[in-house]
Design an enzyme around this catalytic site. Structure first.
Site: not given
Ligand code: FAD
Ligand code: DHB
Length: 405
Positions: A206, A297
């Site tokens: 980082y 993130p």
């Molecule tokens: P999600 O993974 O968002 O899953 C929700 C699902 O619901 C999706 O598949 C969506 O298509 C579906 N959905 C939405 N609306 C509907 C509907 N009406 N009907 C049916 N299905 C629906 N976290 C980290 O720790 N590090 C990272 O680097 C990081 N990068 C990220 C990058 C992006 C672009 C995003 C958006 C998030 C990122 N995150 C990261 C956060 C992490 O990926 C999320 O916290 C995690 O995906 C949460 O999981 P979830 O199942 O709650 O939600």
């Molecule tokens: C990754 C993403 C993050 O936000 C982080 O703090 C460390 C690692 C990753 O995508 O690997």
């Protein structure tokens, strides 16, 4: 078509997929619907770091055979600032705790494969449209959707889990005035690349830099994941591969160390936001994961929080379906305690490491002072290590949830 199930689950991200599996282990039926295709869900590049409690949870649920073979256990991270790269040793500071680098795409693939192996192709309905939840304040909430073949479904449930992410339909279905929300936007975004090149580091870096934050992460011994702080309105088209590599090399520059370059496999920009809504329940609708809260993130908390929520929700729903309301009544407060800790940690890491556009030199000096403190005081380093590896430990959260029974 009218049917019945015990739990209707909206969204096949990590939260919805793991919940349907944990419920199946308890003999509870669910209907899991997802608006995107299976291919899209399996390819979406997101998080990459699992807390040790998340790994233990996946192991206990028999979901970790590939994770145990391919996950890369890390006992610390590097913080880089002011021309120095300093190690924070999680194992030493926390009595042996660690994190595992294993991409969210792989967690999602493992979960989808397991649900289909256990319950058949119909275990998850992908590519649905016109999703609706209704009758949420009754004992029989209703889930409606149109499947990929065009058939309209109405499923009467005992409970519905809103695992549909920040932009889903479940949180907005809760009547106005019920939820309190807290939100903070940050004046920057992350440009992320996936690159076909061995990582140039053994643990994540980082980096604080006067031109903005950079993060060196990885996906495997041959694939790197790197991030750059960019303006919030940046577009990928402004960042050809050569510019990305040049900027990464500048921000990670250290005498005697080289950032290896390779073909870029994926490139995207992610906005940064902190958001919490409470309570995480309305009647028989339970929100989990990004549907209820978002963290920036930095610190890799989003995926871990989503898994933690459903680890608490599965036993609470089991009890509710057997007439015991108490664990479900405690679900929101139990999860929010951990959500707020991760929200604070992610905000703290983010503000310590990013350049705020327009900020004065004093802000930079305050950041550098904090970085020197965290890398020189055992107490401060221990606080970072405890939060990064997960606080409160997921095992403690789950035993609290069990005591509610
Ligand atoms: P999600 O993974 O968002 O899953 C929700 C699902 O619901 C999706 O598949 C969506 O298509 C579906 N959905 C939405 N609306 C509907 C509907 N009406 N009907 C049916 N299905 C629906 N976290 C980290 O720790 N590090 C990272 O680097 C990081 N990068 C990220 C990058 C992006 C672009 C995003 C958006 C998030 C990122 N995150 C990261 C956060 C992490 O990926 C999320 O916290 C995690 O995906 C949460 O999981 P979830 O199942 O709650 O939600
Ligand atoms: C990754 C993403 C993050 O936000 C982080 O703090 C460390 C690692 C990753 O995508 O690997």
């Amino acid at each position: 078509m009218r049917t019945r199930t015990q739990v209707g689950i909206v969204g096949a991200g990590p939260a919805g997929l793991l919940l349907s599996h944990l419920l199946a282990l308890r003999g509870i039926d669910s209907v899991l619907i997802e608006i995107r295709s299976r291919e899209y869900c399996e390819a979406r590049q997101r998080a990459g770091v699992l807390e040790d409690g998340s790994v233990a949870l996946l192991r206990e649920a028999n979901l970790a055979s590939r994770l145990d073979r391919q996950g890369l256990e890390h006992g610390g991270i590097y913080l880089q600032f002011d021309g120095q790269r300093r190690h924070i040793d999680f194992r030493e500071l926390t009595g042996g705790r660690s994190v595992t680098v294993y991409a969210q795409t792989e967690v999602v693939k493992d979960l989808i494969a397991r649900r289909i192996a256990d319950s058949g192709r119909d275990a998850i309905s992908f590519s649905v449209t016109e999703t609706e939840v209704a009758e949420l304040d009754t004992a029989s909430p209703v889930l409606r959707y149109t499947d990929a073949a065009g058939t309209r479904h109405e499923v009467t449930c005992d409970a519905i889990a809103g695992c549909d992410g920040f932009h889903g339909i479940c949180r907005p279905a809760i009547p106005a005035g019920v939820l309190t929300t807290w939100e903070r936007d940050y004046p920057y975004a992350w440009l992320g690349i996936l690159a076909d090149v061995p990582p140039s580091t053994d643990e994540l870096i980082y980096a604080h830099h006067c031109d903005g934050f950079a993060l060196h992460s990885l996906r495997s011994p041959t694939v790197s994941r790197l991030y750059l702080q960019v303006d919030p309105d940046e577009v990928v088209a402004n960042w050809p591969d050569e510019r990305v590599w040049a900027e990464l090399s500048r921000r990670f520059e250290l005498p005697g160390w080289t950032l290896e370059r390779g073909p870029v496999l994926d490139k995207s920009i992610t906005p940064m936001r902190s958001f919490v809504s409470a309570p995480m329940r309305y009647g028989r609708l339970f929100l989990a994961g990004d549907a209820a809260h978002i963290v920036p993130p930095t610190g890799a908390k989003g995926l871990n929080l989503a898994l933690a929520d459903v680890a608490v929700l599965a036993p609470a729903l089991d009890a509710l379906l057997h007439g015991d309301e108490q664990p479900a009544a405690g679900y929101s407060a139990t999860c929010l305690d951990r959500v707020w800790r991760s929200t604070h940690f992610s905000w703290w890491m983010t503000t310590m490491l990013h350049r705020t556009p327009g900020a004065d030199e004093m802000t930079t000096q305050l950041q550098l002072s904090q970085l020197r403190y965290v890398t020189s005081s055992r107490a401060a380093a221990t606080s970072l290590a405890e939060n990064y590896t997960g606080w409160p430990p997921l095992s403690r959260l789950r035993s609290h949830a069990d005591q509610d029974r």
